[in-house]
Design a protein around this motif. Structure first.
Motif, PDB file in Angstrom:
ATOM      1  N   GLY A 205     -37.252   5.998   7.355  1.00 10.91           N
ATOM      2  CA  GLY A 205     -37.446   4.560   7.224  1.00 10.91           C
ATOM      3  C   GLY A 205     -36.621   3.707   8.144  1.00 10.91           C
ATOM      4  O   GLY A 205     -36.816   2.490   8.209  1.00 10.91           O
ATOM      5  N   LYS A 206     -35.701   4.303   8.897  1.00  4.17           N
ATOM      6  CA  LYS A 206     -34.818   3.541   9.776  1.00  4.17           C
ATOM      7  C   LYS A 206     -35.252   3.657  11.232  1.00  4.17           C
ATOM      8  O   LYS A 206     -35.804   4.680  11.648  1.00  4.17           O
ATOM      9  N   LEU A 207     -34.963   2.621  12.001  1.00  2.81           N
ATOM     10  CA  LEU A 207     -35.263   2.645  13.425  1.00  2.81           C
ATOM     11  C   LEU A 207     -34.317   3.598  14.144  1.00  2.81           C
ATOM     12  O   LEU A 207     -33.097   3.521  13.991  1.00  2.81           O
ATOM     13  N   ILE A 208     -34.889   4.512  14.932  1.00  4.14           N
ATOM     14  CA  ILE A 208     -34.095   5.427  15.739  1.00  4.14           C
ATOM     15  C   ILE A 208     -34.129   5.021  17.201  1.00  4.14           C
ATOM     16  O   ILE A 208     -33.121   5.080  17.909  1.00  4.14           O
ATOM     17  N   ALA A 209     -35.303   4.606  17.683  1.00  7.20           N
ATOM     18  CA  ALA A 209     -35.426   4.209  19.087  1.00  7.20           C
ATOM     19  C   ALA A 209     -36.525   3.163  19.231  1.00  7.20           C
ATOM     20  O   ALA A 209     -37.539   3.216  18.540  1.00  7.20           O
ATOM     21  N   ASP A 210     -36.300   2.218  20.127  1.00  8.42           N
ATOM     22  CA  ASP A 210     -37.275   1.179  20.469  1.00  8.42           C
ATOM     23  C   ASP A 210     -37.128   0.953  21.969  1.00  8.42           C
ATOM     24  O   ASP A 210     -36.268   0.190  22.409  1.00  8.42           O
ATOM     25  N   THR A 211     -37.955   1.631  22.760  1.00  8.32           N
ATOM     26  CA  THR A 211     -37.698   1.683  24.192  1.00  8.32           C
ATOM     27  C   THR A 211     -38.964   2.054  24.955  1.00  8.32           C
ATOM     28  O   THR A 211     -39.951   2.508  24.354  1.00  8.32           O
ATOM     29  N   SER A 212     -38.935   1.876  26.255  1.00 10.36           N
ATOM     30  CA  SER A 212     -40.062   2.299  27.088  1.00 10.36           C
ATOM     31  C   SER A 212     -40.124   3.823  27.121  1.00 10.36           C
ATOM     32  O   SER A 212     -39.123   4.507  26.888  1.00 10.36           O
ATOM     33  N   MET A 213     -41.308   4.345  27.423  1.00  9.68           N
ATOM     34  CA  MET A 213     -41.455   5.799  27.522  1.00  9.68           C
ATOM     35  C   MET A 213     -40.509   6.359  28.583  1.00  9.68           C
ATOM     36  O   MET A 213     -39.860   7.392  28.377  1.00  9.68           O
ATOM     37  N   THR A 214     -40.412   5.674  29.712  1.00 10.76           N
ATOM     38  CA  THR A 214     -39.555   6.142  30.805  1.00 10.76           C
ATOM     39  C   THR A 214     -38.104   6.229  30.371  1.00 10.76           C
ATOM     40  O   THR A 214     -37.423   7.236  30.592  1.00 10.76           O
ATOM     41  N   ASP A 215     -37.606   5.163  29.729  1.00 11.48           N
ATOM     42  CA  ASP A 215     -36.213   5.152  29.296  1.00 11.48           C
ATOM     43  C   ASP A 215     -35.959   6.160  28.181  1.00 11.48           C
ATOM     44  O   ASP A 215     -34.880   6.757  28.098  1.00 11.48           O
ATOM     45  N   PHE A 216     -36.953   6.339  27.312  1.00 13.66           N
ATOM     46  CA  PHE A 216     -36.802   7.311  26.221  1.00 13.66           C
ATOM     47  C   PHE A 216     -36.619   8.708  26.774  1.00 13.66           C
ATOM     48  O   PHE A 216     -35.733   9.454  26.350  1.00 13.66           O
ATOM     49  N   MET A 217     -37.445   9.072  27.749  1.00 12.51           N
ATOM     50  CA  MET A 217     -37.349  10.404  28.326  1.00 12.51           C
ATOM     51  C   MET A 217     -36.049  10.579  29.102  1.00 12.51           C
ATOM     52  O   MET A 217     -35.430  11.643  29.071  1.00 12.51           O
ATOM     53  N   ALA A 218     -35.631   9.504  29.789  1.00 12.50           N
ATOM     54  CA  ALA A 218     -34.383   9.594  30.545  1.00 12.50           C
ATOM     55  C   ALA A 218     -33.185   9.784  29.617  1.00 12.50           C
ATOM     56  O   ALA A 218     -32.255  10.531  29.912  1.00 12.50           O
ATOM     57  N   ALA A 219     -33.219   9.110  28.460  1.00 12.75           N
ATOM     58  CA  ALA A 219     -32.083   9.161  27.540  1.00 12.75           C
ATOM     59  C   ALA A 219     -32.095  10.397  26.647  1.00 12.75           C
ATOM     60  O   ALA A 219     -31.051  10.928  26.294  1.00 12.75           O
ATOM     61  N   ASN A 220     -33.305  10.854  26.293  1.00 12.09           N
ATOM     62  CA  ASN A 220     -33.395  11.922  25.298  1.00 12.09           C
ATOM     63  C   ASN A 220     -34.096  13.182  25.785  1.00 12.09           C
ATOM     64  O   ASN A 220     -34.090  14.188  25.097  1.00 12.09           O
ATOM     65  N   GLY A 221     -34.692  13.110  26.957  1.00 13.12           N
ATOM     66  CA  GLY A 221     -35.496  14.233  27.399  1.00 13.12           C
ATOM     67  C   GLY A 221     -34.923  14.976  28.576  1.00 13.12           C
ATOM     68  O   GLY A 221     -35.652  15.524  29.390  1.00 13.12           O
ATOM     69  N   ALA A 222     -33.603  14.943  28.734  1.00 15.84           N
ATOM     70  CA  ALA A 222     -32.999  15.667  29.841  1.00 15.84           C
ATOM     71  C   ALA A 222     -33.418  17.121  29.792  1.00 15.84           C
ATOM     72  O   ALA A 222     -33.356  17.763  28.747  1.00 15.84           O
ATOM     73  N   GLY A 223     -33.855  17.648  30.934  1.00 14.80           N
ATOM     74  CA  GLY A 223     -34.392  18.990  30.979  1.00 14.80           C
ATOM     75  C   GLY A 223     -33.322  20.061  30.821  1.00 14.80           C
ATOM     76  O   GLY A 223     -32.125  19.815  30.965  1.00 14.80           O
ATOM     77  N   THR A 224     -33.773  21.245  30.524  1.00 10.28           N
ATOM     78  CA  THR A 224     -32.890  22.405  30.463  1.00 10.28           C
ATOM     79  C   THR A 224     -33.055  23.197  31.758  1.00 10.28           C
ATOM     80  O   THR A 224     -33.903  22.892  32.590  1.00 10.28           O
ATOM     81  N   VAL A 225     -32.229  24.207  31.915  1.00  7.72           N
ATOM     82  CA  VAL A 225     -32.305  25.069  33.094  1.00  7.72           C
ATOM     83  C   VAL A 225     -32.439  26.509  32.617  1.00  7.72           C
ATOM     84  O   VAL A 225     -31.649  26.977  31.783  1.00  7.72           O
ATOM     85  N   LEU A 226     -33.458  27.194  33.140  1.00  4.92           N
ATOM     86  CA  LEU A 226     -33.657  28.605  32.817  1.00  4.92           C
ATOM     87  C   LEU A 226     -32.857  29.455  33.794  1.00  4.92           C
ATOM     88  O   LEU A 226     -32.976  29.300  35.010  1.00  4.92           O
ATOM     89  N   VAL A 227     -32.033  30.347  33.266  1.00  2.00           N
ATOM     90  CA  VAL A 227     -31.143  31.167  34.096  1.00  2.00           C
ATOM     91  C   VAL A 227     -31.363  32.636  33.771  1.00  2.00           C
ATOM     92  O   VAL A 227     -31.413  33.023  32.594  1.00  2.00           O
ATOM     93  N   ARG A 228     -31.473  33.455  34.811  1.00  2.00           N
ATOM     94  CA  ARG A 228     -31.523  34.908  34.631  1.00  2.00           C
ATOM     95  C   ARG A 228     -30.402  35.540  35.455  1.00  2.00           C
ATOM     96  O   ARG A 228     -30.206  35.187  36.624  1.00  2.00           O
ATOM     97  N   SER A 229     -29.707  36.434  34.820  1.00  2.00           N
ATOM     98  CA  SER A 229     -28.585  37.115  35.468  1.00  2.00           C
ATOM     99  C   SER A 229     -28.520  38.547  34.982  1.00  2.00           C
ATOM    100  O   SER A 229     -28.991  38.860  33.875  1.00  2.00           O
ATOM    101  N   SER A 230     -27.946  39.409  35.787  1.00  2.00           N
ATOM    102  CA  SER A 230     -27.763  40.803  35.369  1.00  2.00           C
ATOM    103  C   SER A 230     -26.676  40.918  34.301  1.00  2.00           C
ATOM    104  O   SER A 230     -26.547  41.959  33.655  1.00  2.00           O
ATOM    105  N   GLU A 231     -25.897  39.842  34.126  1.00  2.00           N
ATOM    106  CA  GLU A 231     -24.819  39.824  33.133  1.00  2.00           C
ATOM    107  C   GLU A 231     -24.967  38.594  32.226  1.00  2.00           C
ATOM    108  O   GLU A 231     -24.124  37.698  32.234  1.00  2.00           O
ATOM    109  N   PRO A 232     -26.055  38.513  31.440  1.00  2.00           N
ATOM    110  CA  PRO A 232     -26.314  37.300  30.657  1.00  2.00           C
ATOM    111  C   PRO A 232     -25.216  36.977  29.647  1.00  2.00           C
ATOM    112  O   PRO A 232     -24.855  35.805  29.465  1.00  2.00           O
ATOM    113  N   GLY A 233     -24.667  37.987  28.998  1.00  2.00           N
ATOM    114  CA  GLY A 233     -23.635  37.726  28.002  1.00  2.00           C
ATOM    115  C   GLY A 233     -22.383  37.153  28.617  1.00  2.00           C
ATOM    116  O   GLY A 233     -21.820  36.153  28.126  1.00  2.00           O
TER     117      GLY A 233
END
Length: 304
Positions: A205-233
């Motif tokens: 019932g409470k407002l969480i965000a009120d923003t443009s799509m562009t700003d919403f993605m910039a603030a909350n949609g930062a991408g992840t990075v996929l990494v592969r290594s021979s020593e993942p742990g």
């Protein structure tokens, strides 16, 4: 002005607060996506805007007036809140004709909205035999009868096939391009990403965000990075020590957030860790939405 203004809107049912001091504006010329988890209060908010539920506190106005004060409401605001709210024994044409006549609207509008929503070929068929998708289209046609400048749609893509979903996407955009204010709720994040200019996100019932799509993605949609290594742990521990958030991905990959691909590459080079893959992943609206509303879910299922 052709806007929806919600100010301090609150709705309580007994001890339960369904909408909690909610404020936002739906501007003309934009499609505003209204998002939130199940039970967030979206439908209740729409009902209060349309005068179907009385606020406990606050106000919701259309063009500066409450719905009850609009002389001919259908000429100011059209809404589809329940696609099942039709008389099944009437034809699509007669359903719309009854609405037009009872609201003092020109009967010529019936043919116009049937054509615009692609229902001309089934105009003489009984609405009770329509699929959910066809009933959605009929509800949209009814919302357009008075040629209103403000439109409200609650889950309009329910029951539509892929072609219908694509149609509704373009249709919503065309309504906004005509200068109308369009408020639409949907659980299909992929469609909202391609349809909405602006987002209003609520939770419990409470407002969480009120923003443009562009700003919403910039603030909350930062991408992840996929990494592969021979020593993942080993590399996962190095990434965590450097301040990144790391989770296991598919096939021994790491999904890293909080660091850019360049920063991860430099860290690997410094520690002589060989990487076989380093790929930035673009976050989706669904990813951003789920992250933002994770603390507002009414029900949270267990994950394996």
């Amino acid at each position: 002005m052709n806007t929806i203004d919600v100010r301090g809107l609150t709705k309580r049912y007994g001890p339960d607060t369904v909408v909690d001091d909610l404020s936002f504006t739906v501007e003309a010329g934009h499609v505003t996506g209204f998002l939130g988890p199940n039970g967030a209060g979206k439908s209740t908010t729409m009902k209060m805007i349309m005068g179907l539920a009385a606020p406990t506190h606050g106000s919701a106005t259309i063009g500066g007036r409450h719905y009850r004060d609009l002389p001919v409401p259908l000429t100011h605001v059209g809404a589809l809140l329940d696609a099942g709210a039709i008389h099944g024994s009437r034809t699509a044409h007669d359903h719309l004709l009854a609405l037009a006549v009872s609201n003092g609207l020109p009967t010529a509008r019936v043919g116009a909205v049937l054509e615009r929503t692609g229902l001309t070929s089934v105009a003489r068929k009984h609405a009770g035999g329509f699929s959910l998708g066809m009933r959605q289209r009929l509800g949209i046609a009814a919302a357009l009868l008075g040629d209103p400048q403000v439109l409200i749609f609650d889950e309009p893509v329910n029951g539509l096939d892929p072609e219908g979903i694509r149609w509704i996407r373009g249709f919503m955009r065309s309504l906004a391009h005509e200068g109308r204010a369009v408020l639409v709720s949907s659980h299909l994040m992929s469609e909202m990403a391609q349809t909405a200019d602006h987002l209003v996100v609520i939770g419990r019932g409470k407002l969480i965000a009120d923003t443009s799509m562009t700003d919403f993605m910039a603030a909350n949609g930062a991408g992840t990075v996929l990494v592969r290594s021979s020593e993942p742990g080993t590399f996962a521990r190095l990434l965590t020590a450097a301040g990144a958030t790391v989770r296991d991905g598919l096939e021994s990959s790491l999904v890293v957030s909080g660091m850019t691909g360049a920063e991860i590459g430099r860290l690997a080079a410094y520690h002589d860790v060989v990487l076989s893959e380093l790929a930035p992943q673009q976050a989706s609206l669904e990813d951003a939405f789920m992250e933002l509303t994770k603390d507002s879910l009414e029900y949270l299922g267990a994950t394996s």
